[in-house]
Scaffold this motif. Structure first.
Motif, PDB file in Angstrom:
ATOM      1  N   GLU A   1       3.669  60.345 133.580  1.00 19.50           N
ATOM      2  CA  GLU A   1       3.237  59.255 134.455  1.00 19.50           C
ATOM      3  C   GLU A   1       1.788  59.491 134.851  1.00 19.50           C
ATOM      4  O   GLU A   1       1.416  60.606 135.228  1.00 19.50           O
ATOM      5  N   ALA A   2       0.946  58.467 134.755  1.00 20.72           N
ATOM      6  CA  ALA A   2      -0.468  58.588 135.095  1.00 20.72           C
ATOM      7  C   ALA A   2      -0.981  57.261 135.630  1.00 20.72           C
ATOM      8  O   ALA A   2      -1.172  56.315 134.866  1.00 20.72           O
ATOM      9  N   GLY A   3      -1.185  57.165 136.910  1.00 25.98           N
ATOM     10  CA  GLY A   3      -1.665  55.925 137.511  1.00 25.98           C
ATOM     11  C   GLY A   3      -0.698  54.789 137.253  1.00 25.98           C
ATOM     12  O   GLY A   3       0.511  54.935 137.429  1.00 25.98           O
ATOM     13  N   ASP A   4      -1.214  53.649 136.796  1.00 27.87           N
ATOM     14  CA  ASP A   4      -0.355  52.492 136.532  1.00 27.87           C
ATOM     15  C   ASP A   4       0.133  52.459 135.088  1.00 27.87           C
ATOM     16  O   ASP A   4       0.683  51.476 134.630  1.00 27.87           O
ATOM     17  N   HIS A   5      -0.067  53.550 134.374  1.00 27.16           N
ATOM     18  CA  HIS A   5       0.364  53.669 132.981  1.00 27.16           C
ATOM     19  C   HIS A   5       1.268  54.882 132.784  1.00 27.16           C
ATOM     20  O   HIS A   5       1.345  55.757 133.643  1.00 27.16           O
ATOM     21  N   THR A   6       1.934  54.910 131.645  1.00 21.60           N
ATOM     22  CA  THR A   6       2.717  56.058 131.213  1.00 21.60           C
ATOM     23  C   THR A   6       2.136  56.512 129.890  1.00 21.60           C
ATOM     24  O   THR A   6       1.831  55.684 129.026  1.00 21.60           O
TER      25      THR A   6
END
Length: 168
Positions: free
Chosen positions: A128-133
């Protein structure tokens, strides 16, 4: 530094980065073919052979791709702009009229017949990274189907073509 760059300024800056245009496919838990167009794709490691695909958590295909045990990244060539647009469109229409390849790797993930390169991967990690995966795949099979005539890239919010430099 204590503050982030504004989102619109960051988006405008990132538009200057040319990125490969790919279609990423998998099977869902019912065996149905699923896929999307992705431009945030990169090699990650040579040993083991890993690549990464960044997926917007708001995508309707996000949960299916991150849960799949295998997926295929299809690098698109100059003739594949319509295919890229189709896989960026409505989910239910993405595979309409699309030719699929058959073969040993097609049982792991749908294989598009018309592309320059297919990389079939086993899911290695999901981050998981910010609003992205970040979906990390361990590359098991590479099928080079095209010629080195160039690739389809996303640059300045539009399609462009990358061509190899002339030797000389």
């Amino acid at each position: 530094m204590s503050r982030d760059i504004p989102a619109d300024e960051f988006r405008a800056a990132m538009a200057s980065l040319a990125a490969p245009v790919t279609v990423v496919t998998c099977y869902d838990d019912t065996g149905a073919a699923r896929g999307l167009t992705a431009s945030a794709v990169s090699s990650l490691s040579l040993d083991p052979p890993l690549l990464l695909v960044c997926l917007d958590r708001g995508s309707r295909t996000h949960a299916v791709l991150t849960a799949a045990t295998a997926f295929t990244v299809h690098l698109l060539g100059p003739a594949n702009e319509a295919l890229a647009r189709q896989f960026a469109g409505p989910t239910a229409q993405r595979f309409e009229g699309v030719s699929l390849a058959t073969g040993a790797t097609s049982r792991h993930a749908p294989q598009l017949a018309d592309c320059a390169l297919r990389l079939t991967c086993a899911r290695h990690d999901v981050i998981e990274a910010g609003d992205h995966t970040i979906l990390v795949g361990r590359v098991a099979v590479s099928d080079c189907l095209g010629s080195p005539a160039g690739g389809l890239v996303w640059h300045h919010r539009g399609f462009a073509l990358a061509r190899p430099a002339e030797a000389g």
